[in-house]
Design a protein around this motif. Structure first.
Motif, PDB file in Angstrom:
ATOM      1  N   THR A   2       0.832  -1.211   0.000  1.00 53.57           N
ATOM      2  CA  THR A   2       0.000   0.000   0.000  1.00 53.57           C
ATOM      3  C   THR A   2       0.863   1.257   0.000  1.00 53.57           C
ATOM      4  O   THR A   2       0.572   2.225  -0.718  1.00 53.57           O
ATOM      5  N   ALA A   3       1.935   1.242   0.790  1.00 54.22           N
ATOM      6  CA  ALA A   3       2.823   2.407   0.837  1.00 54.22           C
ATOM      7  C   ALA A   3       3.500   2.629  -0.518  1.00 54.22           C
ATOM      8  O   ALA A   3       3.650   3.771  -0.962  1.00 54.22           O
ATOM      9  N   HIS A   8       4.132   5.707  -5.603  1.00 56.42           N
ATOM     10  CA  HIS A   8       4.155   5.852  -7.064  1.00 56.42           C
ATOM     11  C   HIS A   8       3.009   6.734  -7.567  1.00 56.42           C
ATOM     12  O   HIS A   8       3.177   7.479  -8.538  1.00 56.42           O
ATOM     13  N   THR A   9       1.873   6.658  -6.907  1.00 59.91           N
ATOM     14  CA  THR A   9       0.764   7.524  -7.300  1.00 59.91           C
ATOM     15  C   THR A   9       1.101   8.988  -7.034  1.00 59.91           C
ATOM     16  O   THR A   9       0.825   9.863  -7.876  1.00 59.91           O
ATOM     17  N   ALA A  10       1.720   9.270  -5.880  1.00 60.30           N
ATOM     18  CA  ALA A  10       2.129  10.641  -5.563  1.00 60.30           C
ATOM     19  C   ALA A  10       3.177  11.142  -6.547  1.00 60.30           C
ATOM     20  O   ALA A  10       3.119  12.294  -6.998  1.00 60.30           O
ATOM     21  N   LEU A  11       4.126  10.280  -6.910  1.00 56.42           N
ATOM     22  CA  LEU A  11       5.119  10.672  -7.911  1.00 56.42           C
ATOM     23  C   LEU A  11       4.456  11.015  -9.234  1.00 56.42           C
ATOM     24  O   LEU A  11       4.801  12.005  -9.887  1.00 56.42           O
ATOM     25  N   LEU A  12       3.506  10.191  -9.636  1.00 58.93           N
ATOM     26  CA  LEU A  12       2.819  10.422 -10.906  1.00 58.93           C
ATOM     27  C   LEU A  12       2.065  11.743 -10.901  1.00 58.93           C
ATOM     28  O   LEU A  12       2.165  12.533 -11.845  1.00 58.93           O
ATOM     29  N   LEU A  13       1.337  12.018  -9.837  1.00 58.78           N
ATOM     30  CA  LEU A  13       0.528  13.233  -9.773  1.00 58.78           C
ATOM     31  C   LEU A  13       1.403  14.483  -9.689  1.00 58.78           C
ATOM     32  O   LEU A  13       1.107  15.498 -10.316  1.00 58.78           O
ATOM     33  N   GLY A  78      12.394  -4.479  -2.467  1.00 54.78           N
ATOM     34  CA  GLY A  78      12.534  -5.523  -3.476  1.00 54.78           C
ATOM     35  C   GLY A  78      12.137  -5.009  -4.845  1.00 54.78           C
ATOM     36  O   GLY A  78      11.124  -4.304  -4.973  1.00 54.78           O
ATOM     37  N   ARG A  79      12.928  -5.358  -5.854  1.00 47.45           N
ATOM     38  CA  ARG A  79      12.677  -4.828  -7.194  1.00 47.45           C
ATOM     39  C   ARG A  79      11.322  -5.277  -7.756  1.00 47.45           C
ATOM     40  O   ARG A  79      10.616  -4.496  -8.397  1.00 47.45           O
ATOM     41  N   GLU A  80      10.971  -6.515  -7.521  1.00 46.80           N
ATOM     42  CA  GLU A  80       9.703  -7.010  -8.064  1.00 46.80           C
ATOM     43  C   GLU A  80       8.515  -6.261  -7.474  1.00 46.80           C
ATOM     44  O   GLU A  80       7.586  -5.885  -8.197  1.00 46.80           O
ATOM     45  N   ARG A  81       8.530  -6.055  -6.167  1.00 46.55           N
ATOM     46  CA  ARG A  81       7.414  -5.360  -5.516  1.00 46.55           C
ATOM     47  C   ARG A  81       7.332  -3.905  -5.976  1.00 46.55           C
ATOM     48  O   ARG A  81       6.240  -3.375  -6.183  1.00 46.55           O
ATOM     49  N   ALA A  86       4.435   0.119  -9.239  1.00 48.15           N
ATOM     50  CA  ALA A  86       4.375   1.146 -10.280  1.00 48.15           C
ATOM     51  C   ALA A  86       3.301   0.805 -11.309  1.00 48.15           C
ATOM     52  O   ALA A  86       2.503   1.670 -11.719  1.00 48.15           O
ATOM     53  N   ILE A  87       3.264  -0.457 -11.725  1.00 47.17           N
ATOM     54  CA  ILE A  87       2.229  -0.879 -12.673  1.00 47.17           C
ATOM     55  C   ILE A  87       0.851  -0.753 -12.041  1.00 47.17           C
ATOM     56  O   ILE A  87      -0.105  -0.293 -12.675  1.00 47.17           O
TER      57      ILE A  87
END
Length: 222
Positions: A2-3, A8-13, A78-81, A86-87
């Motif tokens: 969730t964090a 990523h949502t905050a970065l996008l906005l 972790g890179r996968e998470r 991001a997706i």
């Protein structure tokens, strides 16, 4: 997780990199949807435009972090998470955009068939529009995940791959997106509402495979 999604949502906005795909989608709707036209056909057009818009948003989210910040978040979570988050952030944003568009088009469209003779109930039409939008969002996420890093790193190639793949996903026979959109267009001609649940199941499966592959490769290649 969730964090990471919030991050990523905050970065996008904040980056405002969401503006080009959203404006392109708004232009797409402005060209193809008019108030008072038959609702099912308008919903088909609305859903179809979500596929390339979602793919673009996924590409933006996967490339918006500076390299140093990406290494820090990857080391912490972790890179996968991080890749999955991001997706996921891009997909959720695209889904909300699609839901808003479906609601607006349903309210503004005429509840009739293409010949304006057979009434079409709004609520079943809206549900069909939402299911079709979900299909296109999921396939757009799959296209975006496979069309950028770590599979395609060069920006020019990435944009080209995503554009071509999004088009093929909409026009190729057997594609869940084509099945779902065609169901709406056909329903507009006949005045019947069909909910493309089979196409949704196919889209979920394809998106899961594509995202899992992208996440696994990012853990190995980066």
């Amino acid at each position: 997780m969730t964090a990471l999604l919030r991050y990523h949502t905050a970065l996008l906005l904040r980056s405002q990199r969401w503006l080009p795909p959203v404006l392109l989608y708004a232009a797409f709707l402005g060209i193809g949807v008019r108030p008072g036209e038959p609702v099912l056909g308008a919903l088909g057009w609305t859903a179809a435009g979500l596929l390339p818009a979602t793919a673009w948003l996924v590409r933006v989210c996967l490339n918006q972090e500076p390299s140093a910040a990406r290494h820090v978040t990857a080391a912490a979570a972790g890179r996968e998470r991080v890749h999955l988050a991001a997706i996921g952030a891009a997909t959720v944003c695209a889904g909300l955009l699609g839901a808003a568009a479906v609601a607006a088009v349903t309210a503004l469209g005429a509840p009739v068939d293409a010949g304006r003779e057979v009434p079409v109930p709004r609520l079943p039409a809206a549900l069909a529009g939402l299911v079709t939008a979900a299909v296109c969002v999921l396939l757009g996420a799959a296209v975006g995940a496979l069309g950028t890093r770590p599979l395609v790193r060069a920006r020019a190639w990435s944009v080209s791959v995503i554009a071509v793949a999004a088009l093929l996903a909409l026009v190729t026979t057997g594609s869940p997106a084509r099945q779902a959109v065609t169901a709406l267009v056909t329903g507009s001609r006949t005045g019947t509402v069909e909910h493309p649940w089979t196409a949704l199941a196919g889209a979920v499966a394809l998106a899961a495979v594509a995202v899992a592959l992208a996440c696994r490769l990012t853990a190995r290649r980066e």
